[in-house]
Design a protein around this motif. Structure first.
Motif, mmCIF file in Angstrom:
data_model
loop_
_atom_site.group_PDB
_atom_site.id
_atom_site.type_symbol
_atom_site.label_atom_id
_atom_site.label_comp_id
_atom_site.label_asym_id
_atom_site.label_seq_id
_atom_site.Cartn_x
_atom_site.Cartn_y
_atom_site.Cartn_z
ATOM 1 N N LYS A 355 0.809 -1.219 0.000
ATOM 2 C CA LYS A 355 0.000 0.000 0.000
ATOM 3 C C LYS A 355 0.849 1.281 0.000
ATOM 4 N N TYR A 356 2.069 1.187 0.504
ATOM 5 C CA TYR A 356 2.868 2.403 0.633
ATOM 6 C C TYR A 356 3.428 2.847 -0.717
ATOM 7 N N ALA A 357 3.844 1.889 -1.536
ATOM 8 C CA ALA A 357 4.497 2.248 -2.797
ATOM 9 C C ALA A 357 4.013 1.367 -3.934
ATOM 10 N N GLU A 358 3.971 1.950 -5.125
ATOM 11 C CA GLU A 358 3.584 1.179 -6.314
ATOM 12 C C GLU A 358 4.686 0.224 -6.739
ATOM 13 N N ASP A 359 5.931 0.613 -6.516
ATOM 14 C CA ASP A 359 7.067 -0.241 -6.861
ATOM 15 C C ASP A 359 7.059 -1.477 -5.962
ATOM 16 N N GLN A 360 6.890 -2.658 -6.556
ATOM 17 C CA GLN A 360 6.799 -3.882 -5.772
ATOM 18 C C GLN A 360 8.134 -4.297 -5.155
ATOM 19 N N ASN A 361 9.220 -3.665 -5.571
ATOM 20 C CA ASN A 361 10.538 -3.948 -4.983
ATOM 21 C C ASN A 361 10.939 -2.897 -3.951
ATOM 22 N N TRP A 362 10.022 -2.008 -3.635
ATOM 23 C CA TRP A 362 10.297 -0.943 -2.664
ATOM 24 C C TRP A 362 10.789 -1.519 -1.340
ATOM 25 N N HIS A 363 10.155 -2.587 -0.893
ATOM 26 C CA HIS A 363 10.494 -3.173 0.409
ATOM 27 C C HIS A 363 11.922 -3.699 0.440
ATOM 28 N N LYS A 364 12.431 -4.174 -0.709
ATOM 29 C CA LYS A 364 13.803 -4.686 -0.748
ATOM 30 C C LYS A 364 14.804 -3.565 -0.483
ATOM 31 N N GLY A 365 14.557 -2.413 -1.072
ATOM 32 C CA GLY A 365 15.446 -1.271 -0.843
ATOM 33 C C GLY A 365 15.388 -0.781 0.589
ATOM 34 N N VAL A 366 14.172 -0.702 1.136
ATOM 35 C CA VAL A 366 14.014 -0.238 2.530
ATOM 36 C C VAL A 366 14.682 -1.211 3.490
ATOM 37 N N ARG A 367 14.455 -2.503 3.290
ATOM 38 C CA ARG A 367 15.059 -3.511 4.164
ATOM 39 C C ARG A 367 16.575 -3.464 4.080
ATOM 40 N N SER A 368 17.115 -3.351 2.882
ATOM 41 C CA SER A 368 18.567 -3.299 2.708
ATOM 42 C C SER A 368 19.162 -2.084 3.411
ATOM 43 N N LEU A 369 18.509 -0.932 3.268
ATOM 44 C CA LEU A 369 18.989 0.282 3.938
ATOM 45 C C LEU A 369 18.869 0.152 5.455
ATOM 46 N N PHE A 370 17.754 -0.399 5.918
ATOM 47 C CA PHE A 370 17.539 -0.572 7.355
ATOM 48 C C PHE A 370 18.659 -1.417 7.969
ATOM 49 N N ASP A 371 18.955 -2.556 7.348
ATOM 50 C CA ASP A 371 19.996 -3.443 7.872
ATOM 51 C C ASP A 371 21.373 -2.803 7.782
ATOM 52 N N ALA A 372 21.650 -2.124 6.674
ATOM 53 C CA ALA A 372 22.963 -1.485 6.495
ATOM 54 C C ALA A 372 23.177 -0.374 7.511
ATOM 55 N N MET A 373 22.141 0.406 7.783
ATOM 56 C CA MET A 373 22.260 1.494 8.748
ATOM 57 C C MET A 373 22.485 0.955 10.156
ATOM 58 N N LEU A 374 21.767 -0.123 10.511
ATOM 59 C CA LEU A 374 21.969 -0.711 11.839
ATOM 60 C C LEU A 374 23.391 -1.237 11.999
ATOM 61 N N ARG A 375 23.925 -1.884 10.947
ATOM 62 C CA ARG A 375 25.299 -2.388 11.018
ATOM 63 C C ARG A 375 26.287 -1.239 11.172
ATOM 64 N N TYR A 376 26.059 -0.166 10.437
ATOM 65 C CA TYR A 376 26.954 0.998 10.519
ATOM 66 C C TYR A 376 26.919 1.601 11.922
ATOM 67 N N ILE A 377 25.721 1.768 12.465
ATOM 68 C CA ILE A 377 25.583 2.364 13.796
ATOM 69 C C ILE A 377 26.253 1.499 14.850
ATOM 70 N N GLN A 378 26.055 0.177 14.741
ATOM 71 C CA GLN A 378 26.662 -0.738 15.709
ATOM 72 C C GLN A 378 28.181 -0.696 15.624
ATOM 73 N N LEU A 379 28.720 -0.693 14.409
ATOM 74 C CA LEU A 379 30.169 -0.638 14.223
ATOM 75 C C LEU A 379 30.718 0.675 14.748
ATOM 76 N N ASN A 380 30.021 1.750 14.483
ATOM 77 C CA ASN A 380 30.440 3.075 14.954
ATOM 78 C C ASN A 380 30.480 3.116 16.470
ATOM 79 N N GLU A 381 29.466 2.506 17.100
ATOM 80 C CA GLU A 381 29.406 2.473 18.562
ATOM 81 C C GLU A 381 30.531 1.635 19.149
#
Length: 386
Positions: A355-381
């Motif tokens: 419902k949020y986006a017409e692009d059916q691959n939208w969730h793949k990009g969001v999930r990839s960014l979410f995981d990458a950001m968490l890894r970066y934050i954890q490594l930074n910490e």
């Protein structure tokens, strides 16, 4: 008992105190909300004591420990329970082995190397040793004590006394290797460290003024940080996507490296505050802005306008140009609305995608960014807190 399960992460009396504190602090809320707040506090306390695995792994282990140890066996979680839960992981993967080894060495003041550490675990799992699998912890603890002892210690010395945590006698074993190590930390830490682990949180919260008769009842209450007991708005997002305290300097640094306008005031604060108010993980909201507008690069000619609606709510920032507070709130409500009634086995972000986006691959990009950001934050910490 501590002798069987290792030092306790959260003792029964401390858990009871948390329950009483919640009942007192949030007296106006119904009992089911009290239970949710206590459960959330227990989850966060346990998660903070786990090895520095990926956040998703930590959440999985925490859920297992709460379900099996706290709910089914009705006893507090110990360091041994954490270790045994980790035995279900693929320890041949160094991404998992390294944090577990560091965690064990830190708590036991040991100096195991990876190969020797895994050898003990593998012998137990394969059934080649005389001890069953669940005794791998005890074997490692015993060998750690033997390896740390380098001189004969008079066990009737000042250290031969009741442990303040367990009430049992802490005895030190004779040396088996010529390796100098502080003896007192060798075994006494087994009983002391875990029992004291939760006390970093038992500071800093002042109780409201009470009549003298009530103060006598509440003055001994453990003083947990406010954020650990704040009631969270219930929603149908999985726990991994619900609000969690993150290293905000690390998150801001990630955005700055992307030359993102969202790293600046008021955008950064507005998104974080909205995430907290709606019980959504702040990194998820930022990940959506990354998928929708590449985190709004500062050098974009319309950056100032895009930053007002980096979520593209109501189709796009061009059609709906508002304030960051307004667009963040709309995006948060949209995420919560379309996360409801998710079927089992469907990723939450994928379910929102329909419902949020017409692009059916939208969730793949969001999930990839979410995981990458968490890894970066954890490594930074980790780098800032070696």
């Amino acid at each position: 008992m501590p002798g069987q399960h290792g030092a306790l992460i959260l003792t029964p009396s401390e858990l009871s105190n948390i329950r009483k504190y919640v009942q007192h602090k949030f007296a106006g809320l119904p009992q089911e909300r009290h239970a949710e707040i206590v459960a959330d506090a227990v989850h966060r306390i346990i998660m903070k004591q786990l090895p520095e695995f990926d956040p998703a792994v930590k959440r999985l282990l925490t859920d297992v420990l709460v379900r099996t140890t706290v709910l089914e066996e009705r006893r507090p979680v110990s360091t041994e329970d954490i270790f045994n839960a980790c035995m279900s992981l693929e320890l041949d993967d160094d991404v998992l082995t390294a944090p577990l080894l560091q965690w064990f060495n830190s708590r036991m003041h040991a100096n195991w190397v990876k190969e020797d550490f895994l050898d003990v675990i593998r012998e137990s799992e394969a059934g080649t040793s005389d001890l069953p699998r669940m005794k791998a912890w005890e074997t490692l603890v015993r060998l750690s004590a033997e390896r740390s002892a380098s001189v004969t210690v008079n066990t009737e010395s000042e250290f031969d006394q009741a442990s303040p945590v367990t009430g049992s006698v802490v005895r030190l074993f004779p040396a088996t290797r010529n390796r100098i190590h502080p003896i007192i930390y060798g075994l006494s830490s087994l009983f002391l460290i875990g029992g004291l682990l939760c006390y970093p949180w038992l500071v800093g919260m002042s109780m409201p003024p009470e009549p003298e008769t009530k103060r006598l009842v509440w003055e001994w209450m453990p003083k947990l940080p406010t954020e650990m007991l704040e009631p969270r708005m219930p929603n149908e997002l999985p726990r991994e996507l619900q609000y969690a305290t993150v290293n905000l300097p690390g998150l801001r640094q990630y955005l700055e490296e992307k030359s993102s306008l969202l790293a600046e005031t008021p955008y950064f604060e507005a998104i974080v505050e909205t995430a907290k108010a709606n019980n959504i993980h702040p990194v998820l909201l930022f990940a959506i802005t990354g998928q929708e507008q590449s985190f709004v690069p500062k050098d974009h000619r319309f950056a100032g306008q895009i930053a007002n609606n980096p979520f593209n709510v109501f189709n796009s920032w061009k059609k709906y140009n508002t304030t960051i507070h307004d667009s963040a709130e709309i995006a948060a409500r949209t995420v919560l609305k379309w996360s409801k009634n998710r079927p089992d086995g469907i990723d939450a972000i994928q379910w929102i995608n329909r419902k949020y986006a017409e692009d059916q691959n939208w969730h793949k990009g969001v999930r990839s960014l979410f995981d990458a950001m968490l890894r970066y934050i954890q490594l930074n910490e980790s780098k800032n807190n070696p």
